[in-house]
Structures are given as structure tokens and as C-alpha cells.
Motif scaffolding. Structure first.
Motif, short mmCIF file in Angstrom:
data_model
loop_
_atom_site.label_atom_id
_atom_site.label_comp_id
_atom_site.label_asym_id
_atom_site.label_seq_id
_atom_site.Cartn_x
_atom_site.Cartn_y
_atom_site.Cartn_z
N GLU A 125 -1.78 6.04 -1.46
CA GLU A 125 -2.96 5.13 -1.77
C GLU A 125 -4.25 5.54 -0.75
O GLU A 125 -3.83 5.84 0.26
N LEU A 163 0.90 -0.98 -0.08
CA LEU A 163 0.04 0.05 0.10
C LEU A 163 1.06 1.21 -0.16
O LEU A 163 1.50 1.67 1.05
N HIS A 212 -6.86 4.56 -5.51
CA HIS A 212 -7.31 3.72 -4.29
C HIS A 212 -7.58 2.35 -4.46
O HIS A 212 -7.39 2.08 -5.56
#
Length: 236
Positions: free
Chosen positions: A37, A33, A232
Motif C-alpha cells: 500500500e 494497510l 495507495h
């Protein structure tokens, strides 16, 4: 974009909220991640096969830890580190690992020297395989070598301090070792550090370790300076 997070087994004895928190925290620290993000509760809950409540609790803990933050019109995003924080962490890393290298020269046993050589030979083997080897395999081999150097210093408190930064350092290493051109450079630098320790050359071991870490910092900052993508989980 789909992030590689594994669904959580609902039959685990560990509280689900703890498992969700550790899964997300590790994904942030290892770069799965990345900085910027977006974290959407519903997407994460679906991916991890849990309800939204443990995800919400995990995000709160991550925010308290400084790993995520709320941004206007974006929601929750992975915060990562500021450039100032990165410089500070690398300065601490340089001081600690240079000391560990010097002490490894003084204290490493013959068996530990042999183990360092084996770890170095494994790095050589993987690098010579080229594109057949994943970045994760390269990272793991270099991690084994670095930890062997640190263990060879035989200074428990220093080892404990270095381990305090272990999660952060692994995140940085994964980023820099993902750069193909840097892998061969790291290989050569680790080989030189090994030879200095084997030859019991304190000054050379310290100088090479400092040079290696400064090069890693420079490589990381080049990637850090690029703007984070606006995305995302699952690309929604």
C-alpha cells in the motif's frame, strides 16, 4: 480504494504525532494497510484530520521500525515482512505456543478449563451463523481462546515473550481467518486442542498446537505469494 482510518480528535491530550503513529502502525499490523500500500502524506493528513507534519514524523518512525520503506517511482509503501521473516516468526510462535499448551495441560485450573470451553462454545456459535458473522467477530473469538490457553500456562516470562510478538501474530491471524475455508478448519483444530488440555494429554496438546500453527503458516504463505496490488490511499 479507501482505507478505514478514523479522523483524529484534535482535542486529545495525547500528542497528535503519537496518535498518528499508533493509528498507522496498528493499521499496518492488523492488515488495514496491506503490504504494498502506498502512503501519501497529503491523503493521510486529510483522512486523519491533521497537518502533514505529524504524518511525516509517523512515517519516519515506521520506516525506522521496518514497517514501511521508500521505493523508486512509488514513494513510501507498506513493507510488511519478507518470507524469511515470516518463517522465523512462525517458528518462534510454534515453539512458544507448543510449550504454553503443554504447561496449560499441567497447570490449568478447573475454572480456566471451564473458561476455555466457554470460549470454544462461542467460536462454535459464530461459525454456525455462517455469513451473518463478520471476519472481525471470528478473529476476536479465536483470539480470546488462544489467549486463554496462553494464560493457563501460568508462566509469566513465557506469556511476556508471546506478547512481544502479539501485534505481528494478530496481523497474520487476521489474514488467515479472512479465508472462509480456513475458519472451519481452525474451529476444529481449536476444539481438539481444548479437548487435549481438558483431558490433560500433554503429547496430544503439543502435537495439535504445532500442527495448527504449521497449517496457519501454510495458509499465510499462500496469500503472501500473491503479488501485492499497485495502489495507495483513496485509490489516487
Amino acid at each position: 480504494m479507501t482505507i478505514d482510518l478514523q479522523a483524529i480528535d484534535p482535542n486529545l491530550l495525547t500528542p497528535i504525532r503519537n496518535v498518528v503513529y499508533e493509528s498507522l502502525r496498528q493499521a499496518i499490523l492488523d492488515g488495514s494497510l496491506p503490504r504494498g500500500e502506498r502512503l501519501v502524506e497529503s491523503d493521510l493528513a486529510e483522512t486523519l484530520n491533521v497537518s502533514r507534519m505529524p504524518v511525516r514524523e509517523a512515517i519516519r518512525k515506521l520506516e525506522a521500525e521496518g514497517l514501511v520503506e521508500h521505493q523508486p517511482r512509488k514513494g513510501v509503501v507498506v513493507k510488511g515482512f519478507s518470507e524469511e521473516e515470516i518463517l522465523e516468526i512462525y517458528a518462534i510462535r510454534e515453539a512458544m505456543e507448543a510449550l504454553a499448551a503443554v504447561q496449560a495441560v499441567r497447570r490449568a485450573t478447573d475454572e480456566e478449563i471451564r473458561n476455555l470451553e466457554k470460549a470454544m462454545d462461542e467460536i462454535d456459535r459464530l461459525c454456525e451463523m455462517g455469513g451473518e458473522v463478520s471476519a472481525s467477530e471470528i478473529f476476536e473469538a479465536n483470539r480470546v481462546f488462544s489467549e486463554a490457553v496462553i494464560e493457563a500456562c501460568h508462566m509469566p516470562r513465557l506469556i511476556q515473550l508471546i506478547n512481544t510478538y502479539k501485534d505481528y501474530l494478530e496481523r497474520f491471524r487476521r489474514v488467515t481467518l479472512a479465508i472462509p475455508s480456513r475458519r472451519e478448519l481452525v474451529r476444529r483444530e481449536h476444539r481438539q486442542i481444548f479437548e487435549a488440555i481438558r483431558d490433560r494429554d500433554e503429547k496430544r496438546a503439543e502435537a495439535l498446537t504445532r500442527e495448527h500453527i504449521r497449517g496457519a503458516l501454510e495458509a499465510y504463505l499462500k496469500g503472501f505469494s500473491r503479488p501485492a496490488p499497485d495502489r495507495h490511499l483513496n485509490g489516487k
